[in-house]
Design an enzyme around this catalytic site. Structure first.
Site, PDB file in Angstrom:
ATOM      1  N   GLY A  64       0.822  -1.202   0.000  1.00  0.00           N
ATOM      2  CA  GLY A  64       0.000   0.000   0.000  1.00  0.00           C
ATOM      3  C   GLY A  64       0.859   1.257   0.000  1.00  0.00           C
ATOM      4  O   GLY A  64       1.793   1.373   0.799  1.00  0.00           O
ATOM      5  N   CYS A 147      -8.489  -0.635   4.308  1.00  0.00           N
ATOM      6  CA  CYS A 147      -7.464  -0.913   5.314  1.00  0.00           C
ATOM      7  C   CYS A 147      -8.013  -0.636   6.709  1.00  0.00           C
ATOM      8  O   CYS A 147      -8.416   0.494   7.002  1.00  0.00           O
ATOM      9  CB  CYS A 147      -6.220  -0.063   5.082  1.00  0.00           C
ATOM     10  SG  CYS A 147      -4.939  -0.419   6.298  1.00  0.00           S
TER      11      CYS A 147
HETATM   12  C1  LIG Z   1       1.113  -8.138   6.856  1.00  0.00           C
HETATM   13  C2  LIG Z   1      -0.003  -7.732   5.946  1.00  0.00           C
HETATM   14  C3  LIG Z   1       0.035  -6.474   5.335  1.00  0.00           C
HETATM   15  C4  LIG Z   1      -0.995  -6.081   4.474  1.00  0.00           C
HETATM   16  N1  LIG Z   1      -0.918  -4.868   3.847  1.00  0.00           N
HETATM   17  C5  LIG Z   1      -1.891  -4.501   2.956  1.00  0.00           C
HETATM   18  C6  LIG Z   1      -1.783  -3.271   2.226  1.00  0.00           C
HETATM   19  O1  LIG Z   1      -0.819  -2.514   2.334  1.00  0.00           O
HETATM   20  N2  LIG Z   1      -2.788  -2.965   1.351  1.00  0.00           N
HETATM   21  C7  LIG Z   1      -3.868  -3.796   1.159  1.00  0.00           C
HETATM   22  O2  LIG Z   1      -4.758  -3.484   0.354  1.00  0.00           O
HETATM   23  N3  LIG Z   1      -3.984  -4.971   1.830  1.00  0.00           N
HETATM   24  C8  LIG Z   1      -3.013  -5.340   2.707  1.00  0.00           C
HETATM   25  N4  LIG Z   1      -3.112  -6.546   3.366  1.00  0.00           N
HETATM   26  C9  LIG Z   1      -4.274  -7.426   3.111  1.00  0.00           C
HETATM   27  C10 LIG Z   1      -3.924  -8.517   2.091  1.00  0.00           C
HETATM   28  O3  LIG Z   1      -3.526  -7.952   0.850  1.00  0.00           O
HETATM   29  C11 LIG Z   1      -5.112  -9.487   1.854  1.00  0.00           C
HETATM   30  O4  LIG Z   1      -6.181  -8.784   1.262  1.00  0.00           O
HETATM   31  C12 LIG Z   1      -5.595 -10.123   3.149  1.00  0.00           C
HETATM   32  O5  LIG Z   1      -4.513 -10.488   3.980  1.00  0.00           O
HETATM   33  C13 LIG Z   1      -6.466 -11.382   2.907  1.00  0.00           C
HETATM   34  O6  LIG Z   1      -5.765 -12.403   2.219  1.00  0.00           O
HETATM   35  P1  LIG Z   1      -4.947 -13.605   2.964  1.00  0.00           P
HETATM   36  O7  LIG Z   1      -5.858 -14.189   4.010  1.00  0.00           O
HETATM   37  O8  LIG Z   1      -4.604 -14.566   1.859  1.00  0.00           O
HETATM   38  O9  LIG Z   1      -3.727 -12.966   3.558  1.00  0.00           O
HETATM   39  C14 LIG Z   1      -2.092  -6.957   4.232  1.00  0.00           C
HETATM   40  C15 LIG Z   1      -2.122  -8.221   4.857  1.00  0.00           C
HETATM   41  C16 LIG Z   1      -1.093  -8.620   5.683  1.00  0.00           C
HETATM   42  C17 LIG Z   1      -1.153  -9.984   6.315  1.00  0.00           C
END
Ligand SMILES: Cc1cc2nc3c(=O)[nH]c(=O)nc-3n(C[C@H](O)[C@H](O)[C@H](O)COP(=O)(O)O)c2cc1C
Length: 325
Positions: A64, A147
């Site tokens: 992000g 977010c």
């Molecule tokens: C450590 C971490 C940082 C993240 N940073 C962002 C971000 O900067 N922008 C965003 O849109 N989503 C962010 N997310 C969300 C992920 O992109 C994703 O949408 C969310 O974790 C669900 O998918 P998952 O269960 O496979 O991780 C972040 C997730 C994690 C775990």
């Protein structure tokens, strides 16, 4: 053999038939797998893992990015839960110009597609970051209105369809690049919000961002996460995410708007379920922390499933859910 399947074969070493490639908002993804924002830094982190290649994924979404640099939230920022993780990074990033001038030139755009992830505290900031990325080699722009870890912006926009639509419209006005809106699960009616974002000009939707959660240390009686609350990701949120994809697909399919399904996808079976629910592409985030090679296994697992079911392309699986009655 068409040029898309040739590309896939050359990129992945997988059999050319069935095809994992797809056209997503007019750009070619070599496979339906998309590395999610915040889980791969700015695209450089996984290239250090032996055997991993960006060529195995359709796209990489960068961390992000806000207009100015942000240091993020105080520690602790991550906490492992029984079926996933809580994070409250707070959008730490070096700012838009640093990403465009110092990071993008280091990325190999011949390997995969790169998508910027845009955030802001005001609608003007979202639009300005988008405008600057429009004037860069980035392939597409994802608007993060979901977010849960920042005090201003984020879900303050994403939880209300009218506010979401205003952010999307402001970004739409300054770019012709594919615009993907990342929707929040922390709202009453995600389908209504999807409709508003589509009408405001979004070309695609990411479903879902993290679910708000909390952890408490019973010994100290203090919250574990410095920000008190964080976003829950990983296998714990998979059933929630699957339902949200199903709900959003009912709206998106009427407008031919593709979805990047995400939330707890960990193995081939998970990926197949999201495709069947209506996702065109599959987001991989938290599971990369457990197994950096998960994408290689999923590519061959999805290809084997398509072969067994007589499907020639992964695109034939999207939205094939058989509802009762
Ligand atoms: C450590 C971490 C940082 C993240 N940073 C962002 C971000 O900067 N922008 C965003 O849109 N989503 C962010 N997310 C969300 C992920 O992109 C994703 O949408 C969310 O974790 C669900 O998918 P998952 O269960 O496979 O991780 C972040 C997730 C994690 C775990």
């Amino acid at each position: 053999m068409n040029s898309t399947t040739q590309t896939l074969s050359a990129l992945t070493g997988l059999p050319t038939d069935p095809s994992l490639a797809l056209s997503f908002c007019g750009i070619t993804f070599a496979t339906p797998l998309v590395l999610l924002s915040g889980c791969v830094g700015f695209g450089e982190e996984y290239t250090r893992v032996e055997g991993f290649s960006n060529r195995h994924v359709g796209a990489v979404v960068l961390k992000g990015t806000t207009l100015n640099a942000r240091l993020g939230n105080p520690a602790h920022r991550v906490y492992e839960t029984s079926m996933g993780m809580l994070n409250a990074i707070g959008l730490q990033n070096p700012g838009t110009d640093a990403v465009i001038q110092s990071i993008l030139p280091q990325l190999d755009f011949s390997e995969t597609r790169f998508i910027a992830n845009v955030s802001g505290s005001t609608i003007d900031e979202y639009a300005e970051v988008t405008r600057r990325f429009d004037d860069s080699p980035i392939d597409a722009i994802e608007i993060n209105i979901s977010c849960p870890n920042v005090k201003e912006g984020g879900v303050a926009f994403g939880n209300y369809p009218e506010m979401s639509a205003r952010v999307v419209a402001a970004c739409r006005a300054v770019t012709k690049k594919p615009l993907i809106t990342k929707l929040s699960p922390n709202q009453t009616d995600i389908a209504k919000n999807a409709q508003a974002c589509i009408e405001a000009g979004s070309d695609a939707l990411s479903v879902i961002n993290t679910v708000m959660g909390m952890a408490i240390d019973a010994q100290t009686r203090k919250p574990v996460i410095g920000n008190v609350q964080g976003g829950l990701s990983g296998p714990a949120i998979k059933p929630i995410a699957l339902l949200k994809v199903h709900q959003v697909y009912q709206v998106a399919k009427k407008h031919h708007i593709p979805i990047i399904g995400q939330g707890g996808i960990t193995n081939t079976e998970d990926a197949l379920e999201f495709l069947i629910a209506g996702a065109s592409a599959i987001g991989i985030g938290t599971s990369l922390f457990y197994d950096p090679h998960v994408c290689l296994k999923m590519n061959s697992g999805i290809a084997a499933y398509l072969q067994r079911h007589g499907l020639r392309s992964v695109t034939e699986l999207t939205g094939t859910l058989q509802l009762p009655g």
